[in-house]
Design an enzyme around this catalytic site. Structure first.
Site, PDB file in Angstrom:
ATOM      1  N   ASP A 148       0.859  -1.186   0.000  1.00  0.00           N
ATOM      2  CA  ASP A 148       0.000   0.000   0.000  1.00  0.00           C
ATOM      3  C   ASP A 148       0.904   1.248   0.000  1.00  0.00           C
ATOM      4  O   ASP A 148       1.739   1.406   0.905  1.00  0.00           O
ATOM      5  CB  ASP A 148      -0.878  -0.032   1.269  1.00  0.00           C
ATOM      6  CG  ASP A 148      -1.813   1.172   1.367  1.00  0.00           C
ATOM      7  OD1 ASP A 148      -1.724   2.083   0.533  1.00  0.00           O
ATOM      8  OD2 ASP A 148      -2.626   1.179   2.316  1.00  0.00           O
ATOM      9  N   GLU A 173      30.034   6.487   4.125  1.00  0.00           N
ATOM     10  CA  GLU A 173      30.084   5.061   4.424  1.00  0.00           C
ATOM     11  C   GLU A 173      29.876   4.271   3.136  1.00  0.00           C
ATOM     12  O   GLU A 173      29.615   3.079   3.169  1.00  0.00           O
ATOM     13  CB  GLU A 173      29.083   4.669   5.503  1.00  0.00           C
ATOM     14  CG  GLU A 173      27.650   5.041   5.235  1.00  0.00           C
ATOM     15  CD  GLU A 173      26.712   4.580   6.345  1.00  0.00           C
ATOM     16  OE1 GLU A 173      26.739   3.393   6.681  1.00  0.00           O
ATOM     17  OE2 GLU A 173      25.950   5.406   6.852  1.00  0.00           O
ATOM     18  N   CYS A 209      26.317   6.920   9.630  1.00  0.00           N
ATOM     19  CA  CYS A 209      25.720   8.170   9.142  1.00  0.00           C
ATOM     20  C   CYS A 209      26.190   9.410   9.889  1.00  0.00           C
ATOM     21  O   CYS A 209      25.745  10.510   9.582  1.00  0.00           O
ATOM     22  CB  CYS A 209      24.198   8.090   9.227  1.00  0.00           C
ATOM     23  SG  CYS A 209      23.509   6.724   8.288  1.00  0.00           S
ATOM     24  N   HIS A 211      18.972  13.274  12.297  1.00  0.00           N
ATOM     25  CA  HIS A 211      19.358  12.349  11.232  1.00  0.00           C
ATOM     26  C   HIS A 211      18.087  11.688  10.716  1.00  0.00           C
ATOM     27  O   HIS A 211      17.252  11.226  11.502  1.00  0.00           O
ATOM     28  CB  HIS A 211      20.337  11.293  11.768  1.00  0.00           C
ATOM     29  CG  HIS A 211      20.535  10.170  10.801  1.00  0.00           C
ATOM     30  ND1 HIS A 211      20.860  10.389   9.474  1.00  0.00           N
ATOM     31  CD2 HIS A 211      20.400   8.815  10.936  1.00  0.00           C
ATOM     32  CE1 HIS A 211      20.939   9.231   8.852  1.00  0.00           C
ATOM     33  NE2 HIS A 211      20.657   8.263   9.703  1.00  0.00           N
TER      34      HIS A 211
HETATM   35  N1  COA Z   1      -0.702   3.154   5.752  1.00  0.00           N
HETATM   36  C1  COA Z   1      -0.099   4.025   6.609  1.00  0.00           C
HETATM   37  N2  COA Z   1       0.961   3.661   7.423  1.00  0.00           N
HETATM   38  C2  COA Z   1       1.365   2.380   7.356  1.00  0.00           C
HETATM   39  C3  COA Z   1       0.768   1.431   6.503  1.00  0.00           C
HETATM   40  C4  COA Z   1      -0.316   1.859   5.674  1.00  0.00           C
HETATM   41  N3  COA Z   1      -0.937   1.046   4.831  1.00  0.00           N
HETATM   42  N4  COA Z   1       1.408   0.263   6.667  1.00  0.00           N
HETATM   43  C5  COA Z   1       2.369   0.458   7.599  1.00  0.00           C
HETATM   44  N5  COA Z   1       2.347   1.738   8.015  1.00  0.00           N
HETATM   45  C6  COA Z   1       3.214   2.383   8.992  1.00  0.00           C
HETATM   46  C7  COA Z   1       3.493   1.536  10.226  1.00  0.00           C
HETATM   47  O1  COA Z   1       2.446   1.662  11.200  1.00  0.00           O
HETATM   48  C8  COA Z   1       4.801   2.099  10.707  1.00  0.00           C
HETATM   49  O2  COA Z   1       4.608   3.327  11.357  1.00  0.00           O
HETATM   50  P1  COA Z   1       4.937   3.455  12.947  1.00  0.00           P
HETATM   51  O3  COA Z   1       6.363   3.041  13.119  1.00  0.00           O
HETATM   52  O4  COA Z   1       4.718   4.900  13.238  1.00  0.00           O
HETATM   53  O5  COA Z   1       3.982   2.533  13.620  1.00  0.00           O
HETATM   54  C9  COA Z   1       5.522   2.455   9.378  1.00  0.00           C
HETATM   55  O6  COA Z   1       4.500   2.520   8.374  1.00  0.00           O
HETATM   56  C10 COA Z   1       6.544   1.410   8.955  1.00  0.00           C
HETATM   57  O7  COA Z   1       5.903   0.187   8.981  1.00  0.00           O
HETATM   58  P2  COA Z   1       6.654  -1.127   9.481  1.00  0.00           P
HETATM   59  O8  COA Z   1       5.753  -2.267   9.382  1.00  0.00           O
HETATM   60  O9  COA Z   1       7.316  -0.842  10.806  1.00  0.00           O
HETATM   61  O10 COA Z   1       7.746  -1.182   8.318  1.00  0.00           O
HETATM   62  P3  COA Z   1       8.896  -2.177   7.985  1.00  0.00           P
HETATM   63  O11 COA Z   1       8.810  -3.458   8.707  1.00  0.00           O
HETATM   64  O12 COA Z   1       8.841  -2.244   6.523  1.00  0.00           O
HETATM   65  O13 COA Z   1      10.224  -1.440   8.493  1.00  0.00           O
HETATM   66  C11 COA Z   1      11.938   0.186   8.706  1.00  0.00           C
HETATM   67  C12 COA Z   1      10.438  -0.041   8.529  1.00  0.00           C
HETATM   68  C13 COA Z   1      12.201   1.681   8.851  1.00  0.00           C
HETATM   69  C14 COA Z   1      12.404  -0.522   9.976  1.00  0.00           C
HETATM   70  C15 COA Z   1      12.676  -0.373   7.469  1.00  0.00           C
HETATM   71  O14 COA Z   1      12.355   0.415   6.363  1.00  0.00           O
HETATM   72  C16 COA Z   1      14.173  -0.421   7.614  1.00  0.00           C
HETATM   73  O15 COA Z   1      14.733  -1.417   8.075  1.00  0.00           O
HETATM   74  N6  COA Z   1      14.890   0.676   7.185  1.00  0.00           N
HETATM   75  C17 COA Z   1      16.337   0.738   7.213  1.00  0.00           C
HETATM   76  C18 COA Z   1      16.928   0.974   8.587  1.00  0.00           C
HETATM   77  C19 COA Z   1      16.538   2.274   9.195  1.00  0.00           C
HETATM   78  O16 COA Z   1      16.099   3.174   8.525  1.00  0.00           O
HETATM   79  N7  COA Z   1      16.742   2.389  10.533  1.00  0.00           N
HETATM   80  C20 COA Z   1      16.395   3.597  11.267  1.00  0.00           C
HETATM   81  C21 COA Z   1      17.358   3.950  12.368  1.00  0.00           C
HETATM   82  S1  COA Z   1      18.987   4.277  11.775  1.00  0.00           S
END
Ligand code: COA
Length: 410
Positions: free
Chosen positions: A29, A79, A111, A233
């Site tokens: 989505d 990096e 980062c 960040h």
């Molecule tokens: N509509 C609106 N929001 C939605 C949704 C939808 N249909 N589906 C999911 N979401 C929201 C979730 O509720 C969540 O928000 P919240 O954290 O405020 O609750 C967000 O979208 C992300 O969803 P999630 O299921 O947690 O995503 P994911 O398992 O795909 O992982 C990360 C998200 C950021 C962990 C992933 O992209 C990642 O590993 N990124 C790289 C590492 C990183 O950025 N780390 C950050 C610290 S350095």
């Protein structure tokens, strides 16, 4: 004497991918990308763009109107470096024609090495106030096709000139740090993609934020209420808001939700269109804040830098009167608006394009329209080209007191 930012400028790749296309291809989505993580586009480098070409172009913009012969050091924070030994700063030094009597170095800590570069630069200009230091933060974020991190990928560079004639902001040399040995995100030498425990990395980020902020308070006596704006960040854009609301809760801030949003929202206008640019993403947030219409002169900004592995740094800067005059003529939003749209097939093809691993010669296809391009490899040596008609080393290679002798033949 004041020390701080004299100039700041950004560069991004020529192309970007609309995350609506990625959502469709991955069966996700699109609201998860747009609202859940706050990303709309991903900056995608072509095979002839890398951290050197992005960093050099950002630096070229940052150096407009600056006396290049005063640049004493180039610090390249990344990096996603291109060589295990040679600093990317040396390629940039050549492409920009900087003086030979110049120190060039590359720094790494996920980062947040750009922030350490900034503080090393401050210390350096404090010792030699007539010098200027060029700090370049440039990265290409790669998590892998089809992974949870994929929609947060991105690329970009921010270059900053640090000097004793700051025109944009003074930087407080006091910093609150937090370091601990954590495996939340790392990239072993044998991998092109990072390994990441995404949800854990968010928890560690929040912990590092709390601890670095506490350390900053102990160092300076300043706290949450000392700042009108905050930059964080941004591994993905919503992280900025999450982090700010978390910090406000920890310090039991009495500000309303909309007041808290107003403190951080101006710094979140560029990253939705670029994705994560690792070392550069905090400073894209700063540029986003500085390019707001409102006059921010005299305002204090709390800055939080996070690098997985992990290190956090909380510091602050104060925006100077007349800072808008020192920003580049072409705004970051104008640069982003000129990018070209990429289709999914090309994105995936470029993503999977690998340089030969044995050093055999190749030429990259000419795709980038930026002033510098990575032209290929011959004899294990990377080749870069300057495309805007100006000659490499066009400025003087001499300082007032020193003329470098020519290099010996190989
Ligand atoms: N509509 C609106 N929001 C939605 C949704 C939808 N249909 N589906 C999911 N979401 C929201 C979730 O509720 C969540 O928000 P919240 O954290 O405020 O609750 C967000 O979208 C992300 O969803 P999630 O299921 O947690 O995503 P994911 O398992 O795909 O992982 C990360 C998200 C950021 C962990 C992933 O992209 C990642 O590993 N990124 C790289 C590492 C990183 O950025 N780390 C950050 C610290 S350095």
């Amino acid at each position: 004497m004041k020390f701080g930012l004299e100039r700041i400028a950004v560069e991004v790749p020529r192309h970007s991918l609309d995350l609506a296309l990625l959502a469709e291809a991955r069966g996700v989505d699109v609201k998860k990308y747009h609202q859940g993580i706050g990303q709309e586009f991903m900056a995608v480098p072509s095979p002839d763009e890398d951290v050197v070409t992005l960093g050099a172009a950002a630096a070229e913009r940052a150096l407009e109107g600056v006396d290049r012969n005063r640049i004493r050091t180039v610090i390249f924070a990344t990096e996603s470096g291109v060589d295990q030994s040679k600093a990317a700063a040396i390629y940039v030094h050549k492409l920009l024609g900087l003086p030979r009597n110049c120190r060039t170095v590359e720094m790494k800590q996920a980062c947040c090495s750009g922030t350490s570069a900034l503080h090393f630069a401050l210390a350096s200009v404090a010792l030699e106030p007539e010098s200027k230091i060029l700090v370049i933060c440039a990265d290409i974020a790669r998590y892998g096709l089809g992974t949870a991190g994929e929609p947060t990928q991105g690329a970009g560079a921010v270059a900053m000139v640090v000097s004793s004639q700051p025109k944009i902001a003074t930087i407080n040399p006091k910093v609150g740090y937090f370091t601990d040995d954590v495996m939340d995100f790392w990239r072993p030498n044998y991998r092109e993609e990072a390994l990441v425990d995404g949800k854990y990395s968010i928890k560690v980020y929040m912990h590092a934020l709390e601890q670095a902020c506490k350390a900053y308070h102990i160092e300076t006596g300043e706290g949450f209420d000392s700042f009108q704006h905050f930059c964080y960040h941004l591994p993905f854009t919503r992280m900025g808001l999450k982090a700010h609301l978390h910090l406000a809760k920890v310090v039991e801030s009495s500000l309303t939700g909309s007041e808290l949003h107003a403190q951080v929202q101006p710094s979140l206008q560029l990253n939705p269109k670029t994705g994560n640019a690792y070392t550069a993403s905090l400073y894209m947030g700063l540029l986003s804040l500085l390019e707001q219409q409102e006059d921010l002169a005299g305002r204090k900004v709390g800055m939080f830098s996070y690098g997985s592995g992990c290190m956090g740094a909380f510091f602050s800067l104060e925006i100077l009167a007349g800072y808008k005059e020192a920003l580049p003529q072409e705004s970051s939003q104008e640069i982003l608006a000129k990018r070209e749209a990429l289709d999914m097939a090309t994105y995936e093809t470029w993503y999977e394009t690998r340089m030969p691993q044995d050093g055999s010669a190749f030429d990259t296809p000419h795709i980038s329209d930026r002033p510098f391009r990575f032209a290929g490899v011959a004899d294990h040596k990377r080749r870069y080209e300057r495309l805007d008609g100006r000659l490499e080393h066009s400025s003087s290679s001499a300082s007032e007191h020193f003329v470098a002798a020519p290099l010996p033949d190989s």
